[in-house]
Design an enzyme around this catalytic site. Structure first.
Site, PDB file in Angstrom:
ATOM      1  N   ASP A   1       2.159  -4.194  -9.292  1.00  0.00           N
ATOM      2  CA  ASP A   1       2.065  -5.533  -9.889  1.00  0.00           C
ATOM      3  C   ASP A   1       2.601  -5.549 -11.323  1.00  0.00           C
ATOM      4  OD1 ASP A   1       0.672  -5.798  -7.531  1.00  0.00           O
ATOM      5  OD2 ASP A   1      -1.297  -5.817  -8.483  1.00  0.00           O
TER       6      ASP A   1
ATOM      7  N   HIS B   1       0.829  -1.217   0.000  1.00  0.00           N
ATOM      8  CA  HIS B   1       0.000   0.000   0.000  1.00  0.00           C
ATOM      9  C   HIS B   1       0.864   1.268   0.000  1.00  0.00           C
ATOM     10  CE1 HIS B   1      -3.962  -1.912   0.310  1.00  0.00           C
ATOM     11  NE2 HIS B   1      -3.327  -2.841   1.000  1.00  0.00           N
ATOM     12  N   THR B   2       2.056   1.130  -0.532  1.00  0.00           N
ATOM     13  CA  THR B   2       2.920   2.307  -0.694  1.00  0.00           C
ATOM     14  C   THR B   2       2.908   2.805  -2.132  1.00  0.00           C
ATOM     15  OG1 THR B   2       4.732   0.756  -0.972  1.00  0.00           O
ATOM     16  CG2 THR B   2       4.542   1.805   1.186  1.00  0.00           C
ATOM     17  N   ASP B   3       2.527   1.928  -3.097  1.00  0.00           N
ATOM     18  CA  ASP B   3       2.678   2.338  -4.512  1.00  0.00           C
ATOM     19  C   ASP B   3       1.783   3.517  -4.865  1.00  0.00           C
ATOM     20  OD1 ASP B   3       0.347   0.734  -4.526  1.00  0.00           O
ATOM     21  OD2 ASP B   3       0.881  -0.314  -6.382  1.00  0.00           O
TER      22      ASP B   3
ATOM     23  N   LEU C   1      -1.458 -12.863  -5.734  1.00  0.00           N
ATOM     24  CA  LEU C   1      -0.157 -13.056  -6.374  1.00  0.00           C
ATOM     25  C   LEU C   1      -0.136 -12.452  -7.785  1.00  0.00           C
ATOM     26  CD1 LEU C   1       0.461 -16.718  -5.143  1.00  0.00           C
ATOM     27  CD2 LEU C   1       1.304 -14.589  -4.137  1.00  0.00           C
ATOM     28  N   SER C   2      -1.093 -11.597  -8.072  1.00  0.00           N
ATOM     29  CA  SER C   2      -1.130 -10.818  -9.317  1.00  0.00           C
ATOM     30  C   SER C   2      -1.346 -11.646 -10.576  1.00  0.00           C
ATOM     31  CB  SER C   2       0.157 -10.003  -9.502  1.00  0.00           C
ATOM     32  OG  SER C   2       0.165  -8.942  -8.636  1.00  0.00           O
ATOM     33  N   SER C   3      -2.285 -12.561 -10.520  1.00  0.00           N
ATOM     34  CA  SER C   3      -2.599 -13.299 -11.746  1.00  0.00           C
ATOM     35  C   SER C   3      -3.147 -12.348 -12.811  1.00  0.00           C
ATOM     36  CB  SER C   3      -3.603 -14.419 -11.466  1.00  0.00           C
ATOM     37  OG  SER C   3      -4.808 -13.906 -10.949  1.00  0.00           O
TER      38      SER C   3
ATOM     39  N   SER D   1      -8.864 -18.561 -23.790  1.00  0.00           N
ATOM     40  CA  SER D   1      -8.115 -18.823 -22.562  1.00  0.00           C
ATOM     41  C   SER D   1      -8.280 -20.282 -22.176  1.00  0.00           C
ATOM     42  CB  SER D   1      -8.654 -17.932 -21.436  1.00  0.00           C
ATOM     43  OG  SER D   1      -8.214 -18.415 -20.191  1.00  0.00           O
TER      44      SER D   1
HETATM   45  C1  GLA Z   1      -2.726  -4.693  -4.915  1.00  0.00           C
HETATM   46  C2  GLA Z   1      -2.590  -3.590  -5.961  1.00  0.00           C
HETATM   47  C3  GLA Z   1      -1.182  -2.975  -5.924  1.00  0.00           C
HETATM   48  C4  GLA Z   1      -0.789  -2.569  -4.509  1.00  0.00           C
HETATM   49  C5  GLA Z   1      -1.057  -3.718  -3.533  1.00  0.00           C
HETATM   50  C6  GLA Z   1      -0.803  -3.336  -2.100  1.00  0.00           C
HETATM   51  O1  GLA Z   1      -1.908  -5.777  -5.231  1.00  0.00           O
HETATM   52  O2  GLA Z   1      -2.827  -4.118  -7.242  1.00  0.00           O
HETATM   53  O3  GLA Z   1      -1.126  -1.873  -6.807  1.00  0.00           O
HETATM   54  O4  GLA Z   1      -1.433  -1.399  -4.123  1.00  0.00           O
HETATM   55  O5  GLA Z   1      -2.393  -4.191  -3.634  1.00  0.00           O
HETATM   56  O6  GLA Z   1       0.555  -3.093  -1.911  1.00  0.00           O
END
Ligand code: GLA
Length: 401
Positions: free
Chosen positions: A192, A44-46, A145-147, A77
Site C-alpha cells: 500500500d 498477499h504476495t507482498d 482501498l488503503s485510506s 483531521s
Molecule cells: C493489505 C495489506 C497489504 C497486502 C494486502 C494483500 O492491503 O496492507 O500489505 O498484504 O492486504 O495483498
C-alpha cells in the site's frame, strides 16, 4: 487494536477543521497529497517477497502542513471535527529512550498514523522542530482501498519536504509502513505504501518486493474503450482481527516446510505438492500462482496488448483468493459473479479480504449496466447497496501547493 481505516478519510466530508496554526509562527507551509490504491493483481504476495501490480486512485488524503519551531506536533483531521491532538516532540522522540511505541497508547487511534510517522522520522535521526498538520481525504474508509496508507504517506511526504529533503522514496515507504506496523499496530506488508509513493498517472506499478526494483507499465484503458470499476461492497474489512496475521504465519510455515526463505523462492505450482498439510499447501498454491499471474498481466500490459486479455487472469486470481487463500466473502463473491454475468472481462476482490472492494474490467459503454446487475444481485441477497465508481491510474504522492 482497532480498524486501520478509521484513521483515514471518508467520502463527502463537510465537517469543518479548526485553524490550528492560528497565533503560531510558521516558517514553511504547503499542501501534499497521497493517493489510495487498488491492486490490479498480486494479493498477499507482498509479505512473501513476491510481486504486485497496483495503480494509484484519484482519491487520496491531503496533508496541509506548516513547520515552526514550537517543539510540538499538532494534528487535526477534517474527519474528526473539533479534535486537535498536540504532542511535545521530546515525548514522541524515542531515539534515545526507545520508548515511543509504548507511548502510543496515550494517542487517540486516528492520530497514531501521523504521530507514528513523526516519531519514526525522529527515531531515524531527522530532527523535527515543530509542525502543524491538517488532514483531509476522499478515500472510502474500510473499503480495502488503503485510506490508512494514504494518510501515513501524505504526512511522510510533507515531513520529508519540510525537514528531510534528502530522503529517498524507499526510506519514505519504510517510514510510512513502520508507522502503520508499530504505532498503529496493523501488520501490513509494503504494497500500500509503495503504491501511494511510487505510482504514476496512466501507469500500473510493477514492483518486485524482495529487490524493491520497480517499473511503470502503461495502463490507459480509455484507449481501448475500457473502464476499471471499483465496487465497494460496504462491508468494512479489518486487518487487525487476526486472520491477516494468521495467513502470514501460514505462508511462513509453508516456506519453512519447503526449506526456502519465502514462498517467492518457489517457481512452480507443482513444487507446492511437496507440502503435506492441506491448508498450508493451498495457501502456498495461491501465493505461487498469484506471483505467476502478476508477471503474466505485466507482460501483456507491458507489450501494449489489449487489456481485455488480462480479464481471465484477474478472475483466476479471485478464485485463488476464494478457494486456496480463503479470504473472500459472500458479498465479494456475489459482486464478482454478478459483474462477470453482466459482461465484465474479469473481476476480483482486492486488498486483504474479509470485506472491502472488488474490481471489474468492463467495456466503458457497459459500466452502468454492470453496476445495475451487481446492485440487483445485492438487493436479491439482502446486502447493503454497493457503491460502484470508475477509477483511472493516478499520480503517486506529491506536493499540491
Ligand atoms: C493489505 C495489506 C497489504 C497486502 C494486502 C494483500 O492491503 O496492507 O500489505 O498484504 O492486504 O495483498
Amino acid at each position: 487494536m482497532h480498524d486501520p481505516d478509521q484513521a483515514g478519510a471518508e467520502l463527502d466530508s463537510t465537517a469543518g477543521v479548526p485553524d490550528i496554526t492560528a497565533g503560531r509562527s510558521v516558517s514553511i507551509a504547503g499542501q501534499w497529497l497521497a493517493p489510495g490504491r487498488v491492486n490490479l493483481i498480486g494479493e498477499h504476495t507482498d509479505y512473501n517477497d513476491g510481486f504486485v501490480l497496483p495503480i494509484a486512485l484519484p482519491q487520496g488524503v491531503t496533508c496541509t502542513a506548516a513547520s515552526g519551531a514550537n517543539g510540538e506536533v499538532r494534528v487535526a483531521s477534517r474527519q474528526r471535527p473539533g479534535a486537535v491532538v498536540t504532542w511535545p516532540i521530546p515525548e514522541i522522540d524515542d531515539s534515545e529512550s526507545g520508548d515511543a511505541v509504548g507511548r502510543v497508547r496515550h494517542w487517540p487511534d486516528w492520530a497514531r498514523y501521523p504521530l507514528g510517522v513523526a516519531a519514526e522520522y525522529l527515531r531515524r535521526g531527522h530532527p523535527i522542530t515543530g509542525v502543524d498538520l491538517e488532514l483531509d481525504g476522499t478515500v472510502p474508509m474500510g473499503a480495502g482501498l488503503s485510506s490508512s496508507a494514504a494518510l501515513s504517506c501524505s504526512v511522510a511526504v510533507a515531513l520529508r519536504d519540510l525537514f528531510a529533503p534528502g530522503l529517498t522514496d524507499a526510506e519514505l515507504i519504510d517510514i510510512a509502513r513502520t508507522a502503520e506496523n508499530e504505532y498503529a499496530g496493523v501488520p501490513t506488508g509494503i504494497l500500500d505504501q509503495s503504491a501511494s509513493i511510487l505510482c504514476r498517472a496512466g501507469h500500473a506499478l510493477f514492483l518486485d518486493v524482495r529487490t524493491r526494483e520497480h517499473r511503470q507499465i502503461p495502463f490507459d484503458l480509455e484507449r481501448f474503450g475500457l473502464r476499471l470499476l471499483v465496487i465497494d461492497t460496504r462491508s468494512p474489512h479489518r486487518l487487525v482481527d487476526g486472520e491477516y496475521a494468521r495467513r502470514r504465519a501460514q505462508c511462513e510455515a509453508a516456506a519453512a516446510t519447503l526449506g526456502v526463505a519465502s514462498l517467492r523462492d518457489i517457481a512452480t505450482i507443482g513444487d507446492t505438492r511437496r507440502i503435506g498439510e492441506p491448508v498450508l499447501r493451498r495457501r502456498a498454491r495461491h501465493v505461487v500462482s498469484e506471483n505467476l499471474r502478476v508477471r503474466q498481466v505485466a507482460d501483456i500490459l507491458g507489450a501494449g496488448r489489449d487489456p481485455r486479455e488480462v480479464g481471465p487472469i484477474l478472475t483466476a486470481g479471485h478464485a485463488s483468493l476464494r478457494d486456496d487463500f480463503e479470504v473472500s466473502t459472500d458479498r465479494l463473491n456475489t459482486a464478482v459473479e454478478a459483474a462477470l454475468t453482466a459482461g465484465a472481462y474479469g473481476a476480483r476482490m482486492v486488498g486483504g479480504g474479509f470485506g472491502g472492494s472488488v474490481i471489474a474490467l468492463v467495456d466503458a459503454r457497459r459500466a452502468a449496466c454492470v453496476t445495475g446487475v451487481v446492485e440487483a444481485a445485492f438487493a436479491e441477497s439482502d446486502f447493503a447497496v454497493p457503491h460502484a465508481f470508475p477509477v483511472v491510474a493516478s499520480a503517486g504522492a506529491h506536493r499540491v501547493e
